[in-house]
Write a protein that holds these residues in place. Structure first.
Motif, mmCIF file in Angstrom:
data_model
loop_
_atom_site.group_PDB
_atom_site.id
_atom_site.type_symbol
_atom_site.label_atom_id
_atom_site.label_comp_id
_atom_site.label_asym_id
_atom_site.label_seq_id
_atom_site.Cartn_x
_atom_site.Cartn_y
_atom_site.Cartn_z
ATOM 1 N N TYR A 159 70.755 40.048 27.102
ATOM 2 C CA TYR A 159 71.404 39.106 26.177
ATOM 3 C C TYR A 159 70.646 39.065 24.851
ATOM 4 C CZ TYR A 159 72.805 34.621 24.134
ATOM 5 O OH TYR A 159 73.234 33.640 23.267
ATOM 6 N N GLY A 163 72.591 40.246 21.580
ATOM 7 C CA GLY A 163 72.894 39.153 20.674
ATOM 8 C C GLY A 163 71.893 38.969 19.556
ATOM 9 N N LEU A 338 78.173 40.615 30.471
ATOM 10 C CA LEU A 338 77.158 40.271 29.466
ATOM 11 C C LEU A 338 77.248 41.210 28.275
ATOM 12 C CD1 LEU A 338 74.735 38.233 29.332
ATOM 13 C CD2 LEU A 338 73.292 40.098 30.086
ATOM 14 N N THR A 342 78.960 39.134 25.009
ATOM 15 C CA THR A 342 77.953 38.598 24.076
ATOM 16 C C THR A 342 78.354 38.789 22.617
ATOM 17 O OG1 THR A 342 76.161 38.907 25.673
ATOM 18 C CG2 THR A 342 75.535 38.691 23.360
ATOM 19 N N GLY A 360 72.465 31.081 25.716
ATOM 20 C CA GLY A 360 72.120 32.221 26.553
ATOM 21 C C GLY A 360 71.830 31.828 27.992
ATOM 22 N N ILE A 364 74.241 32.958 31.126
ATOM 23 C CA ILE A 364 73.734 33.755 32.246
ATOM 24 C C ILE A 364 73.941 33.028 33.576
ATOM 25 C CG2 ILE A 364 71.625 34.708 33.284
ATOM 26 C CD1 ILE A 364 70.719 35.292 30.349
#
Length: 427
Positions: A159, A163, A338, A342, A360, A364
């Motif tokens: 992530y 991101g 993911l 993202t 985040g 998750i």
């Protein structure tokens, strides 16, 4: 036209159960075939470019460290330590299951590895103590979901990389929610054990000597997350370099201190690392090309405009996203979701003023819940196949855990301080 072809073909490949990496690659390639503005070589460039990143080395390093840890004797030492500290509690062996997931989360970084290991080791022992196999399997699967948010969770690294969010801050942000999830699970196990009269009688007392001896054996392993977080915070090394430190630490423990890992086992662990890393990296490569196409077609911007046009409250946004992620998690593997989602969510966060570190952890946790649900819950299938539990039995016993996890996700969403306390304090 090209975007429609991409999305329709991707859905068809999902329904045909084509491996997700190849589904992404083929559907993205079809987009370029229907788009004369770009050469078909662009997909190769985007895939290779998606892997040309130093932070991605952290995934390989931490996977390597986690696999090496399985050959060092750390698991058995952690198990003895967890057994000692939970012995006075009702449902002691089930409590061991919860505590061990939390402790091992800081070492393996992978919830599948954690679930598989505990399904093999603990579920048979729990059956001998009178626990229903369905409950033991569901508990093992549910507690493994603590792993992705305990540093150095692989999902946190993915992530952060996709991101463009600080991986160090994400590591810090996962500590308090991870511990809170552990406590919530332990409370439920306490209530369940009392209700079903499981391990509630008189027990052998834990002596200080026993606590010290088992703690001494486990302390070197428990120091790894402390070294990682402390080193990142003090600026001694980056998150990627911390992964290399973790590999070195695992080798020192296995070869020099515990001396329970042979050269043959080390080679086997490295081969296993290659297989595991390759499966993750090919998904990231395919996802990078797919995400580039979505950005080219301005899909994230359009989705942001749509969401902000109908939803004004950040709290309502969290609820809508959670429902969406729970549904997505039923059909798409967590790492894949993911990679794909993202880039879509990041522009929305800035519109709603949501901290990407806070989001985040919530993101998750919600994706992890999907691994327990049919039809494609990966953790559900892994634990059931190892323990021989029927899917129907698993689903029945997993419902209380799903409710608990959804409540935890909402608490994380509505109380940002749970995730942001440590990052704000230490950074």
């Amino acid at each position: 036209m090209g975007l429609v072809v991409l999305l329709v073909s991707l859905i068809i490949f999902f329904l045909l159960n084509v491996p997700i990496a190849f589904a992404l690659i083929i559907s993205t390639a079809l987009y370029f075939l229907f788009n004369d503005d770009f050469s078909s070589m662009v997909i190769i460039q985007r895939m290779v470019g998606g892997l040309e990143s130093v932070p991605l080395l952290a995934i390989i390093f931490f996977i390597t460290a986690g696999i090496l840890m399985n050959y060092t004797g750390i698991t058995s030492r952690m198990l003895r330590f967890a057994e000692v500290i939970t012995r006075p509690l009702p449902g002691a062996l089930a409590q061991v299951n919860v505590v061990l997931s939390t402790l091992m989360g800081g070492l393996s970084g992978s919830n599948i590895a954690d679930a598989a290991m505990q399904a093999k080791v603990l579920v048979p022992e729990m059956e001998k103590k009178g626990y229903d196999k369905g409950f033991a399997t569901a508990l093992t699967a549910a507690t493994s979901l603590i792993t992705p948010i305990i540093p150095p969770g692989i999902a946190l690294i993915m992530y952060g990389y996709i991101g463009n969010v600080s991986i160090g801050k994400l590591f810090m942000a996962g500590v308090v929610p991870g511990i809170a999830l552990c406590i919530m699970m332990m409370i439920y196990v306490h209530i369940y054990a009392k209700k079903h009269k499981l391990e509630v009688g008189d027990k052998k007392k834990v002596t200080w000597k026993e606590f010290f001896l088992t703690g001494k054996d486990a302390i070197l392993a428990l120091l790894l997350p402390v070294i990682i977080i402390g080193g990142i915070r003090l600026g001694f090394f980056s998150a990627t370099e911390a992964g290399a430190i973790a590999v070195l630490y695992a080798l020192i423990l296995g070869l020099l201190i515990y001396r329970e890992m042979s050269i043959k086992q080390m080679i086997g662990a490295l081969v296993e690392t290659v297989h595991t890393s390759a499966s993750i990296l090919i998904i990231i490569a395919a996802g990078s090309a797919f995400a580039w196409v979505l950005s080219l077609e301005q899909v994230p911007q359009r989705m942001t405009e749509f969401m902000t046009g109908f939803i004004s409250s950040p709290m309502l946004f969290f609820i809508i996203v959670m429902i969406f992620l729970l549904l997505i998690g039923m059909f798409i593997e967590g790492n894949v979701a993911l990679v794909i989602l993202t880039p879509l969510f990041m522009p929305m966060l800035f519109e709603y003023g949501i901290d990407p570190v806070h989001f985040g952890i919530f993101f998750i946790v919600c994706l992890s819940i999907g691994t327990l649900t049919p039809p494609l819950g990966t953790i559900m299938f892994v634990t059931c196949s190892i323990t021989g539990t029927k899917i129907e039995e698993f689903i029945k016993h997993s419902i209380p855990f799903l409710i608990l996890l959804i409540i935890a996700a909402l608490i994380i969403a509505f109380i940002p301080a749970i995730s942001l306390f440590l990052p704000n304090l230490l950074f």
